[in-house]
Structures are given as C-alpha cells and as structure tokens.
Design an enzyme around this catalytic site. Structure first.
Site, PDB file in Angstrom:
ATOM      1  N   THR A  12       0.850  -1.192   0.000  1.00 32.97           N
ATOM      2  CA  THR A  12       0.000   0.000   0.000  1.00 32.97           C
ATOM      3  C   THR A  12       0.885   1.242   0.000  1.00 32.97           C
ATOM      4  O   THR A  12       1.965   1.257   0.589  1.00 32.97           O
ATOM      5  CB  THR A  12      -0.950   0.037   1.218  1.00 32.97           C
ATOM      6  OG1 THR A  12      -0.187   0.230   2.420  1.00 32.97           O
ATOM      7  CG2 THR A  12      -1.770  -1.235   1.329  1.00 32.97           C
ATOM      8  N   GLY A  13       0.421   2.284  -0.694  1.00 31.92           N
ATOM      9  CA  GLY A  13       1.209   3.525  -0.756  1.00 31.92           C
ATOM     10  C   GLY A  13       2.547   3.292  -1.434  1.00 31.92           C
ATOM     11  O   GLY A  13       3.598   3.567  -0.861  1.00 31.92           O
ATOM     12  N   THR A  15       3.687   4.553  -4.470  1.00 32.39           N
ATOM     13  CA  THR A  15       4.046   5.441  -5.585  1.00 32.39           C
ATOM     14  C   THR A  15       5.324   6.218  -5.313  1.00 32.39           C
ATOM     15  O   THR A  15       5.841   6.877  -6.209  1.00 32.39           O
ATOM     16  CB  THR A  15       2.902   6.439  -5.896  1.00 32.39           C
ATOM     17  OG1 THR A  15       2.707   7.283  -4.760  1.00 32.39           O
ATOM     18  CG2 THR A  15       1.611   5.706  -6.224  1.00 32.39           C
ATOM     19  N   SER A  16       5.821   6.192  -4.086  1.00 32.80           N
ATOM     20  CA  SER A  16       7.091   6.877  -3.805  1.00 32.80           C
ATOM     21  C   SER A  16       7.725   6.279  -2.555  1.00 32.80           C
ATOM     22  O   SER A  16       7.138   5.421  -1.879  1.00 32.80           O
ATOM     23  CB  SER A  16       6.885   8.395  -3.626  1.00 32.80           C
ATOM     24  OG  SER A  16       6.259   8.666  -2.397  1.00 32.80           O
ATOM     25  N   GLY A  17       8.936   6.723  -2.258  1.00 34.16           N
ATOM     26  CA  GLY A  17       9.595   6.405  -0.994  1.00 34.16           C
ATOM     27  C   GLY A  17       9.763   4.917  -0.720  1.00 34.16           C
ATOM     28  O   GLY A  17      10.113   4.127  -1.595  1.00 34.16           O
ATOM     29  N   ILE A  18       9.504   4.539   0.543  1.00 32.05           N
ATOM     30  CA  ILE A  18       9.740   3.162   0.996  1.00 32.05           C
ATOM     31  C   ILE A  18       8.829   2.171   0.260  1.00 32.05           C
ATOM     32  O   ILE A  18       9.257   1.065  -0.088  1.00 32.05           O
ATOM     33  CB  ILE A  18       9.527   3.074   2.531  1.00 32.05           C
ATOM     34  CG1 ILE A  18      10.568   3.936   3.259  1.00 32.05           C
ATOM     35  CG2 ILE A  18       9.589   1.630   3.011  1.00 32.05           C
ATOM     36  CD1 ILE A  18      10.269   4.171   4.737  1.00 32.05           C
ATOM     37  N   GLY A  19       7.588   2.573   0.010  1.00 29.30           N
ATOM     38  CA  GLY A  19       6.654   1.675  -0.684  1.00 29.30           C
ATOM     39  C   GLY A  19       7.119   1.362  -2.100  1.00 29.30           C
ATOM     40  O   GLY A  19       7.110   0.194  -2.526  1.00 29.30           O
ATOM     41  N   SER A 136       7.598   2.913  12.924  1.00 25.15           N
ATOM     42  CA  SER A 136       8.546   4.042  12.963  1.00 25.15           C
ATOM     43  C   SER A 136       9.251   4.026  14.309  1.00 25.15           C
ATOM     44  O   SER A 136       8.661   3.631  15.327  1.00 25.15           O
ATOM     45  CB  SER A 136       7.811   5.368  12.807  1.00 25.15           C
ATOM     46  OG  SER A 136       8.682   6.445  13.129  1.00 25.15           O
ATOM     47  N   TYR A 149       1.241  10.821  15.555  1.00 24.46           N
ATOM     48  CA  TYR A 149       1.987   9.905  14.680  1.00 24.46           C
ATOM     49  C   TYR A 149       2.587   8.761  15.498  1.00 24.46           C
ATOM     50  O   TYR A 149       2.445   7.585  15.150  1.00 24.46           O
ATOM     51  CB  TYR A 149       3.082  10.700  13.971  1.00 24.46           C
ATOM     52  CG  TYR A 149       3.946   9.902  13.015  1.00 24.46           C
ATOM     53  CD1 TYR A 149       3.430   9.435  11.803  1.00 24.46           C
ATOM     54  CD2 TYR A 149       5.288   9.642  13.301  1.00 24.46           C
ATOM     55  CE1 TYR A 149       4.228   8.718  10.920  1.00 24.46           C
ATOM     56  CE2 TYR A 149       6.090   8.932  12.424  1.00 24.46           C
ATOM     57  CZ  TYR A 149       5.552   8.468  11.228  1.00 24.46           C
ATOM     58  OH  TYR A 149       6.355   7.759  10.352  1.00 24.46           O
TER      59      TYR A 149
HETATM   60  N1  NAP Z   1      10.680   8.484   5.598  1.00 28.63           N
HETATM   61  C1  NAP Z   1      10.905   8.223   6.870  1.00 28.63           C
HETATM   62  O1  NAP Z   1      11.835   8.761   7.468  1.00 28.63           O
HETATM   63  C2  NAP Z   1      10.030   7.245   7.601  1.00 28.63           C
HETATM   64  C3  NAP Z   1      10.469   6.801   8.856  1.00 28.63           C
HETATM   65  C4  NAP Z   1       9.674   5.898   9.555  1.00 28.63           C
HETATM   66  C5  NAP Z   1       8.491   5.439   9.015  1.00 28.63           C
HETATM   67  N2  NAP Z   1       8.099   5.882   7.781  1.00 28.63           N
HETATM   68  C6  NAP Z   1       6.826   5.369   7.276  1.00 28.63           C
HETATM   69  O2  NAP Z   1       7.003   4.884   5.967  1.00 28.63           O
HETATM   70  C7  NAP Z   1       5.753   4.938   5.267  1.00 28.63           C
HETATM   71  C8  NAP Z   1       6.008   5.523   3.892  1.00 28.63           C
HETATM   72  O3  NAP Z   1       6.590   6.778   4.051  1.00 28.63           O
HETATM   73  P1  NAP Z   1       7.629   7.385   3.015  1.00 28.63           P
HETATM   74  O4  NAP Z   1       8.653   8.076   3.804  1.00 28.63           O
HETATM   75  O5  NAP Z   1       8.021   6.396   1.994  1.00 28.63           O
HETATM   76  O6  NAP Z   1       6.703   8.548   2.399  1.00 28.63           O
HETATM   77  P2  NAP Z   1       6.319   9.000   0.928  1.00 28.63           P
HETATM   78  O7  NAP Z   1       7.503   8.936   0.021  1.00 28.63           O
HETATM   79  O8  NAP Z   1       5.616  10.283   1.127  1.00 28.63           O
HETATM   80  O9  NAP Z   1       5.305   7.865   0.431  1.00 28.63           O
HETATM   81  C9  NAP Z   1       4.030   7.721   0.956  1.00 28.63           C
HETATM   82  C10 NAP Z   1       3.261   6.800   0.037  1.00 28.63           C
HETATM   83  O10 NAP Z   1       2.009   6.517   0.611  1.00 28.63           O
HETATM   84  C11 NAP Z   1       0.978   6.914  -0.282  1.00 28.63           C
HETATM   85  N3  NAP Z   1      -0.127   7.424   0.488  1.00 28.63           N
HETATM   86  C12 NAP Z   1      -0.152   8.484   1.325  1.00 28.63           C
HETATM   87  N4  NAP Z   1      -1.365   8.617   1.884  1.00 28.63           N
HETATM   88  C13 NAP Z   1      -2.108   7.602   1.387  1.00 28.63           C
HETATM   89  C14 NAP Z   1      -3.445   7.179   1.564  1.00 28.63           C
HETATM   90  N5  NAP Z   1      -4.286   7.841   2.358  1.00 28.63           N
HETATM   91  N6  NAP Z   1      -3.879   6.102   0.881  1.00 28.63           N
HETATM   92  C15 NAP Z   1      -3.056   5.416   0.050  1.00 28.63           C
HETATM   93  N7  NAP Z   1      -1.788   5.772  -0.159  1.00 28.63           N
HETATM   94  C16 NAP Z   1      -1.320   6.840   0.500  1.00 28.63           C
HETATM   95  C17 NAP Z   1       1.616   7.947  -1.194  1.00 28.63           C
HETATM   96  O11 NAP Z   1       1.005   7.927  -2.470  1.00 28.63           O
HETATM   97  P3  NAP Z   1      -0.026   9.055  -3.004  1.00 28.63           P
HETATM   98  O12 NAP Z   1       0.439  10.357  -2.467  1.00 28.63           O
HETATM   99  O13 NAP Z   1       0.057   8.918  -4.457  1.00 28.63           O
HETATM  100  O14 NAP Z   1      -1.327   8.636  -2.436  1.00 28.63           O
HETATM  101  C18 NAP Z   1       3.019   7.397  -1.314  1.00 28.63           C
HETATM  102  O15 NAP Z   1       3.076   6.393  -2.277  1.00 28.63           O
HETATM  103  C19 NAP Z   1       4.803   5.734   6.159  1.00 28.63           C
HETATM  104  O16 NAP Z   1       3.950   4.841   6.819  1.00 28.63           O
HETATM  105  C20 NAP Z   1       5.747   6.414   7.142  1.00 28.63           C
HETATM  106  O17 NAP Z   1       5.123   6.664   8.370  1.00 28.63           O
HETATM  107  C21 NAP Z   1       8.839   6.766   7.060  1.00 28.63           C
END
Ligand code: NAP
Length: 248
Positions: A12-13, A15-19, A136, A149
């Site tokens: 899920t999610g 389209t960017s980042g970790i997903g 996290s 969060y």
């Molecule tokens: N980056 C960090 O430092 C970090 C650290 C700890 C945990 N995390 C966790 O890692 C996960 C991903 O974060 P990321 O850093 O990879 O962020 P990201 O690059 O902003 O990616 C977030 C992804 O989730 C999707 N998304 C957001 N809201 C959504 C929704 N309501 N329904 C479906 N898709 C949704 C976005 O796609 P669309 O915008 O196209 O919907 C995007 O693909 C999150 O759960 C975050 O809490 C991140």
C-alpha cells in the site's frame, strides 16, 4: 532461486519512498506485485517504472476502499501471500495544534485502514502468508510534535502481535519494520518551510549514530526478509532499522 518466486504481494502507498522501493525489490525477487496510492498520475508513473504490476487507486483511510482492494486481488489472483502495509500519514503538530479532524485522519490512514484491510483480505490470505506493517522509531521516542503519529505507530506494534495471535493457526504471521529517518518525499509533506526543514534534517543527522539518513532500499531489504519464507519463525516481532538511533 528468487526469494519471492510465485508470491502475490500487495504494497500500500507504493508510488514513492519506501513503498516504491519495496515494490521494486519485490518485483526483483520474483513476486507478482499489487500497488496502491491515492493519485492516478503517480500510480501510472510508478506502474511504468515497475513494469508488470496491478495498480489500484485507493485511500488507505477508507474502509470501503480496503474491501475493494481485497475484491480486486481475489478476482485477479485468487489469493495473497504478502501484505506490506506502508501507506501512512506523518502529521506532526504540537499538542495544542491538534483538532479532531486531523486526529481522525491520522488514525484512519495509519490504524483503522490497515485493520480493515487485513480483515477484508482474510478470505484470500494464503497459508503461509506474511503481513508486514510499516512502523517508525517514533513509537519508541517522546519527540515533541509526534504525539499522534507516534501513537499510531505504537498501535501497529500491538496490531502485529494481536494479528499474529489470532491468525498464526492459519499460517499467517504479522511483523513490524520500524524505520528511522529515511530519505523520501515524506519530509517535504511535513509542512515545514525550506530552512526549518533543513534544520530539522541537520538535527536528525546529528542524533543518528550512523551519521546519515537511511535509503528507502535499506528498509525494503529488511521487508523482503519478512516477506520471504526465510522469516518463517519470526512472529509478532519488530525489526528496528534506524542507523542506531534508538539503541545507541
Ligand atoms: N521516511 C521516513 O523517514 C520514515 C520513517 C519511519 C516510518 N516511515 C513510514 O514509511 C511509510 C512511507 O513513508 P515514506 O517516507 O516512503 O513517504 P512518501 O515517500 O511520502 O510515500 C508515501 C506513500 O504513501 C501513499 N499514500 C499516502 N497517503 C495515502 C493514503 N491515504 N492512501 C493510500 N496511499 C497513501 C503515497 O502515495 P499518493 O500520495 O500517491 O497517495 C506514497 O506512495 C509511512 O507509513 C511512514 O510513516 C517513514
């Protein structure tokens, strides 16, 4: 031998980042991958990048959307072997900045949606199946601004345990990967101005024993372990992948 050969995996999610990085690793390891996101354009771009994936536009906070995801996977593949619950909202505010709508949105995307997604997928989850929840380090820290969060991510640690307790008899394991700071577009969505964001990142690098942010692929590599049968004895557990942030 590819580590996820013949597995059907949902991210899920993605389209960017970790997903997105995880979807790439899953494809590399031989899985058939399903991705979700809220934005049609970003989903299309991710699909082009990934190749042969099934993309479903769905809001992770909407229970009806979770049921639609499960129906689509059932109709297309008939089963699911790996679920990576990654979509999440990182809404940081001081306590006096919170309102009910913001609280409900974070809880809906980070906790409610994941629970009802697993419920909707139950009829098609394989034996064995692996559920990985993206937590996290904030679940373990009392950082100002992270109050909602951090609570949502702490809830996922609990969810991995109770899901495992309920479902292990069916061969379904749930675990959490808890990343520390990782370079992704997420930081641009926190609502900081440019100089505040730069200051925040400098602060985080200062408290990271490893001296740098993680890369999304470094989290994805941990998730591949949980997704594969290599982790078959790892149940209801948490792997912190954080450059030493919470232990050193
Ligand atoms: N980056 C960090 O430092 C970090 C650290 C700890 C945990 N995390 C966790 O890692 C996960 C991903 O974060 P990321 O850093 O990879 O962020 P990201 O690059 O902003 O990616 C977030 C992804 O989730 C999707 N998304 C957001 N809201 C959504 C929704 N309501 N329904 C479906 N898709 C949704 C976005 O796609 P669309 O915008 O196209 O919907 C995007 O693909 C999150 O759960 C975050 O809490 C991140």
């Amino acid at each position: 031998m590819l580590r996820l050969a013949n597995k059907i995996a949902l991210v899920t999610g993605a389209t960017s980042g970790i997903g997105l990085a995880t979807a790439h690793r899953f494809v590399e390891e031989g899985a058939k991958v399903v991705i979700t996101g809220t934005d049609a354009g970003r989903l299309e771009a991710a699909s082009k990048e990934l190749g042969d994936v099934l993309a479903i536009r769905a809001d992770a906070g909407d229970v009806a959307d979770q049921r639609r995801i499960a129906d689509t996977i059932r109709d297309t593949f008939g089963r699911l072997d790996v679920l990576f619950v990654n979509a999440g909202v990182a809404d940081f505010r001081p306590l006096d900045g919170w309102d009910e709508a913001g609280f409900d949105r974070s809880m809906a995307v980070n906790v409610k949606g994941p629970l009802f997604l697993v419920q909707a997928l139950l009829p098609i989850l394989s034996n064995p199946a692996s559920i990985i929840l993206n937590g996290s380090v904030n679940a373990h820290l009392g950082k100002p601004g992270s109050i909602v969060y951090a609570a949502t991510k702490a809830a996922l640690i609990s969810l991995a345990r109770t899901l495992s307790g309920e479902l292990i008899g069916r061969g379904i394991r749930a675990n959490v990967v808890s990343p520390g700071p990782v370079t992704t577009p997420l930081y641009g969505k926190l609502g900081f101005g440019d100089s505040d964001l730069a200051g925040f990142k400098d602060y985080l690098i200062g408290v990271l024993p490893i001296g740098r942010f993680g890369e999304a692929k470094e989290i994805a590599d941990a998730i591949v372990y949980f997704a594969s049968d290599e982790s078959r004895f790892t149940v209801g557990s948490e792997l912190v992948v954080d450059g030493g942030m919470i232990n050193i």
